[in-house]
Design an enzyme around this catalytic site. Structure first.
Site, short mmCIF file in Angstrom:
data_model
loop_
_atom_site.label_atom_id
_atom_site.label_comp_id
_atom_site.label_asym_id
_atom_site.label_seq_id
_atom_site.Cartn_x
_atom_site.Cartn_y
_atom_site.Cartn_z
N GLU A 180 -33.46 47.66 -18.01
CA GLU A 180 -34.32 47.42 -16.84
C GLU A 180 -34.41 45.93 -16.49
O GLU A 180 -34.60 45.58 -15.33
CB GLU A 180 -35.72 47.98 -17.07
CG GLU A 180 -35.78 49.51 -17.08
CD GLU A 180 -35.50 50.11 -18.46
OE1 GLU A 180 -35.15 49.35 -19.39
OE2 GLU A 180 -35.65 51.34 -18.60
N PHE A 233 -48.02 59.48 -23.99
CA PHE A 233 -46.66 59.05 -24.28
C PHE A 233 -46.12 58.17 -23.14
O PHE A 233 -46.18 58.56 -21.98
CB PHE A 233 -45.75 60.28 -24.47
CG PHE A 233 -44.32 59.91 -24.74
CD1 PHE A 233 -43.97 59.23 -25.90
CD2 PHE A 233 -43.32 60.22 -23.83
CE1 PHE A 233 -42.65 58.87 -26.15
CE2 PHE A 233 -42.00 59.87 -24.07
CZ PHE A 233 -41.67 59.18 -25.23
N GLN A 234 -45.64 57.02 -23.49
CA GLN A 234 -45.09 56.04 -22.55
C GLN A 234 -46.09 55.60 -21.47
O GLN A 234 -45.70 55.23 -20.37
CB GLN A 234 -43.79 56.54 -21.92
CG GLN A 234 -42.69 56.65 -22.98
CD GLN A 234 -41.31 56.85 -22.41
OE1 GLN A 234 -41.13 57.44 -21.36
NE2 GLN A 234 -40.30 56.37 -23.13
N LYS A 290 -47.04 60.33 -11.98
CA LYS A 290 -46.08 61.42 -11.83
C LYS A 290 -46.65 62.53 -10.95
O LYS A 290 -45.92 63.16 -10.17
CB LYS A 290 -45.70 61.95 -13.21
CG LYS A 290 -44.42 62.76 -13.21
CD LYS A 290 -43.95 63.04 -14.62
CE LYS A 290 -42.68 63.88 -14.61
NZ LYS A 290 -42.23 64.17 -15.99
N MET A 343 -27.94 23.47 -24.65
CA MET A 343 -29.02 22.63 -24.14
C MET A 343 -30.05 22.33 -25.23
O MET A 343 -30.56 21.21 -25.32
CB MET A 343 -29.69 23.31 -22.93
CG MET A 343 -30.71 22.44 -22.24
SD MET A 343 -30.00 20.86 -21.72
CE MET A 343 -29.53 21.23 -20.04
#
Ligand SMILES: Cc1ncc(C[n+]2csc(CCOP(=O)(O)OP(=O)(O)O)c2C)c(N)n1
Ligand SMILES: [Mg+2]
Lengths: 178, 577
Positions: B67, B129-130, B179, B492
């Site tokens: 993602e 969940f999630q 949802k 760097m």
């Protein structure tokens, strides 16, 4: 610009939005500024909320914080004011054992002198309420402390400004905009 | 939502139709002109993916491999095109994986809309969940965000999201949709948002301020412009060019302002900031008037504020009132959209030239050339330099490629030496400095503007932060050119360790895999160059390829990037070695 740390009251007019409190408090948190008090309520305008936030910062910081708040999409307008530019007050409540009211006659004098109001009395306790400046509330608390306070609570500052805040005009402008 | 607070485009033709929330999301995207979005599916966003399948002829969903890649790809898409980039993810880990890209878009003012699925509304707050509080998490790094729990709210929230993302000073918006709202049916009708009551995206330019600015510029002896991304975001490149040419004022750019004016323009005097050019940094502390346009005085630009342009009067053109006097106290602020304010300014300016003053820039450039640039671009030592790779790319691109750089030494070299003829061609993570940005951002850029050559310049460290996006490149046949400048170091950081930590190279040396084999594993043509003789041909082969191409150049391990303003030092204390 004054670098002196002063008490500022920041007033914010906002849309009524769930996440906004979080957004606004994050602006202070990110700059490590402690919020002394924060009160939110409906404002004089329908569907517009008002935050009253008290902070101890420099004027330079106050300007920057106000701009960051105004930058938030749902903040309509933000202002900062010194104590002199506002009329402000706090509210407090004391819960005290009822027997003291009768056993300690001095308490009755304290109540009278302070202009505190008895909200309720029952067999076990009575509740005292007062409004005023912080030092007045503190004085009252100290006086009552000796007798034992079951609960004490003080609200954040609420304030109105002496100067006009032209929020309605901003909203009117929006309505007239095509 | 309180509908009185937004204004919508009048759309009498729009009929209402009964559709699901998830179909409505797709219809909103199409109505906003979205042709491509980047994302990754999962439980809480599945109804939307199901609709994406049905609408696959009209809107192209790109499955990234992470993602974070989706968020950066949306950024790349937005940065090269000026259109709003869109990323989508599921709830919980999908949503949190977007956060780095969102934070990057926030600090670099990039318009993206992120859509996340959320657990059904009756489970909110139950540690389902999630479930994660992505609205809470994203609040400090979004321009605006909102959670939707009813399908009927979708059109308005989506319209507002796009409007807010792209208007005024652009930025990221996140919309979290439960949802159940995705499944719910409602009467859909879409009207674009044209205004939000509490939001004033473009403050009006005060013509008196413009006149005052013109007067200062007309009378200045040693004026200097520093422009930033505000010029690009405001589509004010032509206006800026006209202002520069009419006034004869030498103009320098911040890293995000790069490419707004062609590199070869005689009044373009280079980059300011930590690894910018010698002349504009030094002369910041010599000019009598500093004209800042659409830039925000980042600390990497200003160095020590107590010694920054103290001798000069300062004018600040910006769209964001919160930027005025934020870091640098200015003498005059001109608020408003850069296209409008610069056009007004132009009409007030005198035709002028500053030849002697411009010569000071050119003289300092000559010093920088001898001390740094010559050895970077035409090295005499055996090892390859990053600079000569850029020079070779310039040879083949003629300044027409978009350069997408990652973060580190190679980024500074890319921004210093890449030549640009077109605006929106320098795509890099400036404010956040996000390693891992370039590979996915290059995918987004290439897909947004397929006709443009897109070359990603990446370090061996940052490449491995989102290397999985090679899978996206392969699957999408995105013809991105990938150049990894491999110094086997987090270069760097190593440079700082060398200069400021007595060469204690703590955890900066890397044992790298065989990058060519990895690229070939993804069926991407790949080559490794270790010798100077091979470089030109390899770059040519890459640039002439119609497909994606991976080029690894093994460069000198311990080269440093100069000039350099050590952090906390003054711009005029810029070091050449
Ligand atoms: C996500 C992230 N983590 C850490 C850093 C700190 N950092 C800045 S530059 C750099 C080294 C980059 O190494 P490499 O990608 O090999 O590029 P080089 O400097 O060698 O060109 C690091 C670790 C960062 N900018 N971003
Ligand atoms: Mg490296």
């Amino acid at each position: 610009m004054s670098q002196e740390i002063k008490t500022f009251t920041i007033s914010v007019y906002t849309e009524n939005n769930i996440g906004l409190l979080n957004r606004i408090s994050a602006i202070f948190q990110r700059r490590h500024i402690n919020i002394e008090s924060l009160t939110t309520s409906q404002s004089e305008i329908k569907n517009v909320n008002r935050f009253v936030i008290v902070v101890k910062i420099t004027e330079d910081q106050a300007i920057k914080v106000v701009r960051q708040i105004e930058k938030q999409v749902e903040a309509i307008r933000a202002y900062y004011h010194t104590n002199d530019e506002t009329i402000f007050t706090e509210n407090c409540m004391f819960k005290i054992k009822s027997e003291l009211l009768f056993e300690e006659p001095q308490i009755q004098n304290i109540i009278k002198e302070s202009d505190a109001r008895i909200v309720t009395v029952n067999r076990d306790f009575f509740v005292l309420e007062n409004t005023g400046r912080r030092h007045e509330i503190e004085e009252l608390r100290e006086k009552l402390d000796k007798f034992g306070i079951m609960q004490f609570v003080r609200s954040g500052r609420i304030a109105v400004t002496k100067e006009e805040m032209k929020v309605s005009e901003i909203l009117e402008e929006f309505r007239n905009q095509q | 939502m309180n509908t009185e607070t937004i204004k919508k485009e009048v759309n009498k033709a729009a009929k209402t139709e009964r559709i699901s929330g998830s179909e409505a999301i797709i219809r909103c995207l199409i109505a906003e002109g979205v042709d491509i979005l980047y994302g990754y599916p999962g439980g809480a966003i599945m109804p939307v993916y199901d609709e994406l399948f049905k609408y696959r002829d009209r809107i192209h969903h790109v499955l990234t491999r992470h993602e974070q890649g989706a968020a950066h790809a949306a950024q790349g898409y937005a940065r090269i095109s000026g259109r709003v980039g869109v990323a989508m993810a599921t709830s919980g880990p999908g949503a949190t994986n977007l956060i780095t890209g969102i934070a990057d878009a926030q600090i670099d003012s990039t318009p993206i809309v992120c859509i996340t699925g959320q657990v059904p509304s009756h489970l909110l707050g139950t540690d389902a969940f999630q479930e994660t509080d992505i609205v809470g998490i994203s609040t400090p790094v979004t321009k605006w965000n909102a959670q939707v729990t009813k399908a009927s709210e979708i059109p308005e929230v989506m319209a507002k999201a796009f409007y807010i993302a792209k208007s005024g000073r652009p930025g990221p918006v996140l919309i979290d949709i439960t949802k159940d709202a995705q499944f719910e049916e409602f009467d859909f009708k879409y009207e674009k948002c044209t205004a939000v009551r509490s939001y004033n995206p473009v403050p009006k330019t005060d013509s008196n301020d413009v006149k005052a600015a013109a007067e200062l510029i007309n009378n200045a002896k040693k004026p200097m412009i520093v422009w930033g991304q505000g010029v690009i975001l405001g589509k004010a490149e032509e206006e800026l060019k006209a202002v520069i040419e009419k006034s004869g004022v030498p103009a320098a750019w911040t890293i995000l302002g790069a490419s707004a004016i062609p590199t070869s323009h005689p009044l373009n005097v280079g980059m300011v900031g930590m690894h910018g050019n010698y002349a504009p940094n030094k002369l910041t502390n010599e000019c009598d008037l500093l004209i800042a346009i659409g830039m925000r005085f980042d600390d990497r630009v200003t160095g020590d504020l107590n010694t920054y342009a103290k001798q000069a009067k300062i004018i600040h053109f910006d769209i964001d009132p919160a930027e005025i006097n934020k870091n640098v106290k200015v003498d005059l602020a001109v608020l408003g959209d850069s296209k409008e304010s610069l056009a007004l300014l132009l009409s007030e300016l005198k035709e002028n030239s500053h030849d002697a003053w411009l010569k000071e820039f050119n003289d300092l450039y000559a010093i920088e050339y001898d001390a740094v640039i010559k050895d970077d671009l035409l090295p005499e030592k055996e090892g390859l330099t990053m600079g000569e790779v850029l020079k070779e790319i310039n040879n083949y691109s003629d300044g027409n490629a978009a350069i997408v750089s990652d973060v580190g030494q190679h980024q500074m070299i890319a921004c210093r030496y890449a030549e640009f003829n077109h605006s929106k061609s320098n795509i890099t993570s400036g404010g956040l400095g996000t390693m891992g940005f370039a590979l996915p951002a290059a995918i987004g850029a290439k897909m947004a503007e397929p006709h443009r050559e897109v070359v990603a310049i990446i370090g061996d460290g940052g490449y491995q932060m989102n290397i999985q996006e090679l899978g996206t490149i392969f699957q999408q046949k995105a013809a991105v050119k990938i150049v990894v400048l491999n110094n086997e170091f987090l270069g760097m950081v190593r440079q700082w360790q060398q200069l400021f930590f007595d060469k204690r190279y703590a955890s900066t040396e890397m044992t790298n895999p065989d990058f060519v084999t990895i690229a070939k594993g993804y069926h991407i043509d790949a080559k490794r160059v270790t010798k100077r003789e091979e470089l030109a041909d390899a770059v040519k082969e890459m640039m002439e390829s119609d497909a994606s191409y991976f080029l690894e150049v093994c460069v000198e391990k311990e080269d440093n990037v100069f000039p350099m303003i050590p952090s906390g030092a003054s711009v005029s204390d810029i070091r050449l070695s």
